[in-house]
Design an enzyme around this catalytic site. Structure first.
Site, mmCIF file in Angstrom:
data_model
loop_
_atom_site.group_PDB
_atom_site.id
_atom_site.type_symbol
_atom_site.label_atom_id
_atom_site.label_comp_id
_atom_site.label_asym_id
_atom_site.label_seq_id
_atom_site.Cartn_x
_atom_site.Cartn_y
_atom_site.Cartn_z
ATOM 1 C CB SER A 94 8.087 11.441 1.536
ATOM 2 O OG SER A 94 8.031 10.150 2.308
ATOM 3 C CB SER A 96 12.234 8.486 -3.477
ATOM 4 O OG SER A 96 12.014 6.860 -3.617
ATOM 5 C CG HIS A 148 13.162 15.532 5.630
ATOM 6 N ND1 HIS A 148 12.950 14.275 5.696
ATOM 7 C CD2 HIS A 148 14.342 15.970 5.736
ATOM 8 C CE1 HIS A 148 13.930 13.590 6.024
ATOM 9 N NE2 HIS A 148 14.919 14.600 6.204
ATOM 10 C CG HIS A 150 5.872 11.366 8.025
ATOM 11 N ND1 HIS A 150 5.870 11.662 6.637
ATOM 12 C CD2 HIS A 150 6.859 10.497 8.123
ATOM 13 C CE1 HIS A 150 6.575 10.703 5.986
ATOM 14 N NE2 HIS A 150 7.243 9.935 6.839
ATOM 15 N NE ARG A 172 1.246 5.803 -4.248
ATOM 16 C CZ ARG A 172 2.133 4.812 -3.886
ATOM 17 N NH1 ARG A 172 2.706 4.912 -2.654
ATOM 18 N NH2 ARG A 172 2.163 3.910 -4.669
ATOM 19 C CB SER A 180 1.309 2.100 -0.621
ATOM 20 O OG SER A 180 2.924 1.951 -0.575
ATOM 21 C CB SER A 293 14.210 6.646 -10.196
ATOM 22 O OG SER A 293 14.467 5.254 -10.173
ATOM 23 C CE LYS A 301 2.622 -1.422 -3.947
ATOM 24 N NZ LYS A 301 2.774 0.086 -4.229
#
Length: 362
Positions: A94, A96, A148, A150, A172, A180, A293, A301
């Site tokens: 989100s 990006s 925008h 959450h 996702r 993640s 991108s 991770k």
């Protein structure tokens, strides 16, 4: 003699009358033909006008999105008073996507506003929902705008809002999102590397967590994408609720203009640029340059073992979230295929498949 003369006169009158009838019939047929020809001409003219109207509102011939002119003056699109809401889900790419919107807002002449909820709460109180709905619908100086944040889907119709906004979102692969987030709360990311995260200093791996059945990798943490689409109702946040899953699916179809998937973010932007050039003209070119991108990468991770993934997949909640993901992905592919042809490996927007005709009154 008088009888013969009368008969001749009668025949002459009959002949004249016959000629008059024939001429009248010919004139009537000619007039009917002219009326029919004019009617066809009028219909052709209406069709031509309708096509010009289509072109005026931006529905035109097939085009390569990469060839669009970023500097076209944006007026008369019908969305100048519009509101776009992106109720973004954590760890779905989100940042990006929002970054692309921020880069485009000045050139495309719209506003971008972040909705920051206290303690990152995803559910708003009823009074906050009311304030939010009426704040953004009445904030004329910030239109057009993309909001925008959450937070879960808010139903504007419930609060008697005069005009509903357009909703978009991205989801996702559920396990990828969980992994993640697991490492994000421990190590942060390269977007704000110096910010101390909630579980900083905890070096446990996802595999270790799954092995000992820890709370941080519990399948209940997967239960996020479904409730974000389900909304603000209590049952939406009950992990494993079939009602919530079905409502979320219905919400994708009825309440969202477009929902994409993180794994196909470039394609999501491509569809948005075709459908909403008022906001996203130039998004494909910006994304293709690479700067936006992948703006945010979780630090340290570690890819989990297949045995750990297999264990998570035993959960009923994972099956429901995966079912929802598959549903959204299938719908997104359907929209993409109906919007574009693929020619020489490039997406080319399809031309008009409709026009107006038989317009009344004349």
């Amino acid at each position: 003699m008088r009888v013969i003369s009368w008969r001749l006169q009668s025949r002459h009158c009959a002949a004249v009358a016959g000629i008059v009838v024939l001429v009248s019939c010919f004139v009537c047929l000619h007039l009917l033909g002219e009326v029919s020809r004019l009617e066809h001409a009028r219909e052709r003219l209406e069709t031509a006008i309708a096509k010009l109207q289509n072109n005026h509102v931006g529905v035109g011939h097939p085009r390569h999105l990469s060839a669009t002119n970023d500097q076209v003056e944006i007026t008369g699109t019908g969305l100048d008073e519009g509101i776009l809401i992106y109720n973004r889900i954590p760890k779905t790419g989100s940042t990006s996507f929002a970054g692309i919107a921020y880069d485009l807002c000045k050139r495309n002449k719209f506003h971008v506003l972040h909705v920051n909820t206290t303690k990152n709460a995803h559910v708003l109180s009823l009074s906050d929902q009311m304030r939010f709905v009426h704040n953004i619908t009445e904030w004329e100086s910030k239109k057009p705008a993309m909001y925008h944040g959450h937070f879960a889907y808010v139903e504007f119709g419930r609060f008697a809002a005069g005009r509903r906004p357009l909703y978009i979102n991205i989801i996702r692969n559920p396990i990828h999102r969980l992994v993640s987030y697991f490492y994000f709360v421990r190590h942060g990311d390269d977007f704000r590397p110096y910010l101390k995260r909630r579980k900083a200093g905890n070096n446990e791996t996802f595999d270790e967590c799954v092995e000992k059945e820890g709370s941080d990798c519990d399948a209940e943490h997967l239960w996020l994408q479904i409730p974000f689409f389900c909304g603000q109702d209590a049952e939406c946040w009950n992990p494993g609720s079939n009602w919530a899953l079905e409502k979320a699916k219905l919400s994708v179809i009825q309440n969202y203009l477009l929902v994409g998937v993180t794994e196909e973010l470039g394609d999501f932007l491509t569809v948005l640029e075709a459908v909403l050039p008022r906001y996203f003209r130039g998004a494909v070119k910006l994304y293709s340059l690479g700067r936006r991108s992948h703006l945010r990468r979780t630090a340290n991770k570690i890819v989990p073992k297949q045995s750990s993934i297999a264990k998570v997949r035993q959960s009923h909640i994972w099956r429901m979230e995966q079912d929802f993901y598959n549903f959204v992905q299938e719908q997104f592919h359907f929209v993409k295929q109906s919007t574009f042809d693929v020619i020489n490996g490039e997406y080319v927007e399809k031309g008009n498949n409709f026009h107006y005709e038989k317009i009344r009154p004349r």
